[in-house]
Design a protein around this motif. Structure first.
Motif, short mmCIF file in Angstrom:
data_model
loop_
_atom_site.label_atom_id
_atom_site.label_comp_id
_atom_site.label_asym_id
_atom_site.label_seq_id
_atom_site.Cartn_x
_atom_site.Cartn_y
_atom_site.Cartn_z
N THR A 186 2.40 6.42 -6.87
CA THR A 186 1.35 7.13 -7.63
C THR A 186 1.45 8.62 -7.38
OG1 THR A 186 -0.02 5.24 -7.03
CG2 THR A 186 -1.12 7.04 -8.14
N VAL A 187 1.65 9.00 -6.10
CA VAL A 187 1.74 10.43 -5.78
C VAL A 187 2.95 11.07 -6.46
CG1 VAL A 187 2.15 12.07 -3.90
CG2 VAL A 187 0.46 10.29 -3.63
N VAL A 192 -5.23 12.26 -5.30
CA VAL A 192 -4.61 11.05 -5.87
C VAL A 192 -4.16 10.12 -4.75
CG1 VAL A 192 -2.55 10.25 -7.10
CG2 VAL A 192 -3.93 12.06 -8.06
N ALA A 193 -3.51 10.72 -3.69
CA ALA A 193 -3.03 9.91 -2.57
C ALA A 193 -4.21 9.20 -1.91
CB ALA A 193 -2.30 10.78 -1.57
N ALA A 194 -5.28 9.96 -1.66
CA ALA A 194 -6.44 9.37 -0.97
C ALA A 194 -7.06 8.28 -1.83
CB ALA A 194 -7.46 10.46 -0.67
N LEU A 195 -7.17 8.56 -3.15
CA LEU A 195 -7.78 7.57 -4.04
C LEU A 195 -6.96 6.29 -4.10
CD1 LEU A 195 -9.14 9.45 -7.16
CD2 LEU A 195 -10.37 7.97 -5.59
N SER A 196 -5.63 6.46 -4.31
CA SER A 196 -4.80 5.25 -4.43
C SER A 196 -4.77 4.49 -3.10
CB SER A 196 -3.39 5.59 -4.89
OG SER A 196 -2.85 6.57 -4.07
N TRP A 197 -4.81 5.24 -1.98
CA TRP A 197 -4.83 4.56 -0.68
C TRP A 197 -6.12 3.74 -0.53
CZ3 TRP A 197 -7.83 4.97 3.87
CH2 TRP A 197 -7.28 4.33 4.98
N GLN A 212 0.83 -1.20 0.00
CA GLN A 212 0.00 0.00 0.00
C GLN A 212 0.87 1.26 0.00
OE1 GLN A 212 -2.79 -0.06 3.17
NE2 GLN A 212 -4.22 1.25 2.11
N ALA A 213 1.87 1.28 0.90
CA ALA A 213 2.73 2.45 0.99
C ALA A 213 3.45 2.67 -0.33
CB ALA A 213 3.74 2.26 2.11
N ARG A 214 3.94 1.56 -0.93
CA ARG A 214 4.69 1.70 -2.18
C ARG A 214 3.80 2.22 -3.30
NH1 ARG A 214 7.23 -3.21 -0.93
NH2 ARG A 214 6.09 -4.28 -2.55
#
Ligand code: ADP
Length: 537
Positions: A29-30, A220-225, A22-24
């Motif tokens: 993505t960010v 983007v960060a929230a979505l990818s998370w 998840q972190a990666r």
């Protein structure tokens, strides 16, 4: 201290980074989005700046054209007795006041030719009060004044005197030439148009782009998370269930929610677990039945064997009265009965281990004494095989809490094997102890072990060479029983060997039975492992 904290923190961060998909995913993505947003922002800013600058330049050139035409036509309309010295300042102040209305500053330089070049009218320069004449770049001046490029322009920074109360601003400066009809003198008119409005618009656009870029990155960060969480959570659950399954909790299953790919993964995972559980149960049942069978058969054979043994003993005792062939047969019968009895004893022992019925009778055991006892008991075999068994102790006395009968059985088995496979070279029993316990290694310089055999030797009924003639008559169960005995004490039994360079079997026992061992007092690979075969080192 702080450095250690920092390195600990770094290690935690790296572990987190390595372990968390998840972190990666979120970070990459960010980062990628940040690069794209920066590129788009930069291109947009560039295009807007270009557009604004072009518009400003177009307007400035047009305005400058109009001003110079107006000035030129008012000059041309003047009477022939036009006095340059009197009229020029009035004209210049007209341009300057027109500039203050239209939003530009002006500088007039001249005349450009003639004896009074650049000196007329108080230094030859007229300009909007407070403006620094140096705001007109010398490059443009040389183009307008020397080459005659009327209508040339360039960007500049418009500077004002500090006491004028105005701030320096970016701007565009346009230069034109004026000709006085009275004396034919040529003057240069520079108009400096500030780009304050454009700068403000650009600042606004930049701020808007920065804010929207930052918001976009957060999105983007929230979505990818969120997206990775949806995928990673079931995978984590699957990992946990798999770990529990691996630790023996075979009834663990994954929860199935919905019908998507992850739900299907959970279904397949559960099917796999069920099938594994079934197979394992089947194998367990089979092996339990096998163990029961071995145990039952061994017990059942014991009674007839006792009878046969008694009859065999009678025949053996009376063998001198038989003819030589029958006498030999009675001897063979006795030998085979010995082997049979040994095999049955070993099988019963193994059954006891399998049933978990093996118990320890603990006492303090001096391993040196025990080793000498074993050497005495195998002396006849060693003599037959022309092998010498040597005992060596490194350091002080080695006493452990153990079951003397079992430890003696292990050591006897190791020593008999060593004599068997030593090919008449010497056998060394090494003893050493440390704070955790004691180690006893049996080293021989015989045939040795092939790669991989050091694990296989402990398998039941495994023999490197089944056809090998044995003098001591082992059953192929000796080392597996020894291993079980060692484990019962919480100890280790390990082997090392190399073809032609002999082998070494090391028994490590904890000081108190059941205590945890972390190291052995003797190395598993003997120090003379590299030296060539033959003899004691
Ligand atoms: P057995 O001695 O009755 O064959 P073990 O379980 O004691 O049964 O040994 C299993 C096998 O391990 C032996 O058949 C032999 O091939 C191998 N082995 C044991 N000790 C040695 C040794 N010191 N050197 C070489 N091979 C050995």
């Amino acid at each position: 201290m702080r450095a250690r904290n920092r390195s600990g923190l770094l290690r935690t961060a790296t572990t987190f980074w390595r372990r968390s998909i998840q972190a990666r995913v979120v970070l990459s993505t960010v980062l990628l989005s940040a690069v794209v947003v920066t590129l788009v922002g930069w291109t947009l800013t560039q295009q807007i700046t270009d557009g604004l600058a072009k518009d400003r330049v177009r307007a400035a050139v047009a305005e400058s054209g109009r001003t110079s035409t107006d000035v030129q036509s008012s000059l041309s309309a003047a009477t022939s007795d036009f006095d340059a010295n009197a009229q020029l300042p009035a004209l210049v102040s007209g341009v300057v006041s027109r500039g203050s209305v239209r939003g530009y500053d002006a500088v007039v330089v001249g005349p450009l030719e003639g004896p009074s070049r650049g000196t007329t009218l108080g230094g030859g320069e007229f300009f909007t009060p407070g403006l620094q004449v140096g705001s007109v770049p010398s490059r443009l001046q040389s183009v307008v004044e020397e080459v005659g490029g009327s209508g040339s322009w360039t960007f500049t920074r418009i500077r004002y005197d500090s006491d004028s109360g105005r701030e320096d601003v970016p701007g565009v400066v346009v230069g034109t030439r004026l000709v006085l009809p009275s004396d034919g003198g040529t003057y240069a008119l520079y108009q400096l148009f500030p780009m304050t409005a454009e700068q403000r618009t650009l600042d606004l656009v930049r701020r808007a782009l920065l804010t929207s870029g930052a918001l976009l990155l957060v999105l983007v960060a929230a979505l990818s998370w969120l997206v990775t969480r949806q995928v990673v959570t079931p995978v984590r659950l699957a990992r946990r269930v798999a770990e529990r399954l691996a630790s023996g909790r075979l009834e663990e299953r994954m929860q199935v929610r919905g019908e998507d790919d992850l739900a299907r993964l959970a279904v397949s995972f559960n099917q796999m677990a069920t099938s594994l559980q079934r197979q394992i149960r089947k194998l367990e049942d089979m092996s339990a039945a096998q163990r029961r069978f071995v145990s039952d058969v061994s017990h059942e054979l014991r009674t007839p064997l006792t009878t046969v043994r008694m009859a065999g003993d009678v025949l053996h005792d009376a063998r001198d009265q038989f003819d030589p062939v029958t006498g030999r047969a009675a001897e063979l019968l006795q030998n085979e009965l010995d082997r049979f009895e040994l095999l049955l004893t070993d099988l019963l022992e193994i059954s006891r281990f399998d049933a978990g019925a093996a118990a320890l009778h603990l006492e303090d055991v001096d391993l040196l004494e025990l080793a000498h006892r074993v050497v005495d008991s195998v002396a006849a075999l060693a003599e037959r095989r022309r092998t010498q068994v040597v005992v060596r102790r490194v350091g002080g006395p080695c006493v452990v809490e153990a079951d003397a009968r079992r430890v003696e059985r292990i050591v006897r088995n190791l020593v008999t094997n060593a004599i068997d496979y030593a090919d008449s070279s010497d056998v060394v029993i090494l003893l050493a102890c440390n704070a955790e316990g004691s180690a006893l290694a049996v080293r021989d310089y015989g045939v040795g072990l092939r790669p991989g055999d050091e694990v296989r030797v402990f398998n039941r009924f495994w023999r490197a060479d089944p056809a090998r003639v044995r003098t001591s008559g082992g059953t192929g169960l000796g080392l597996s029983i020894s291993l079980e005995d060692a484990r019962l004490h919480g100890g280790w039994l390990q082997a090392w060997g190399a073809p032609g360079r002999g082998s070494q079997f090391r028994l490590t026992l904890p000081r108190r039975a059941g205590e945890r061992l972390t190291r052995s007092a003797l190395p598993l690979v003997p120090r003379d492992a590299d030296s060539q075969k033959a003899g004691v080192p």
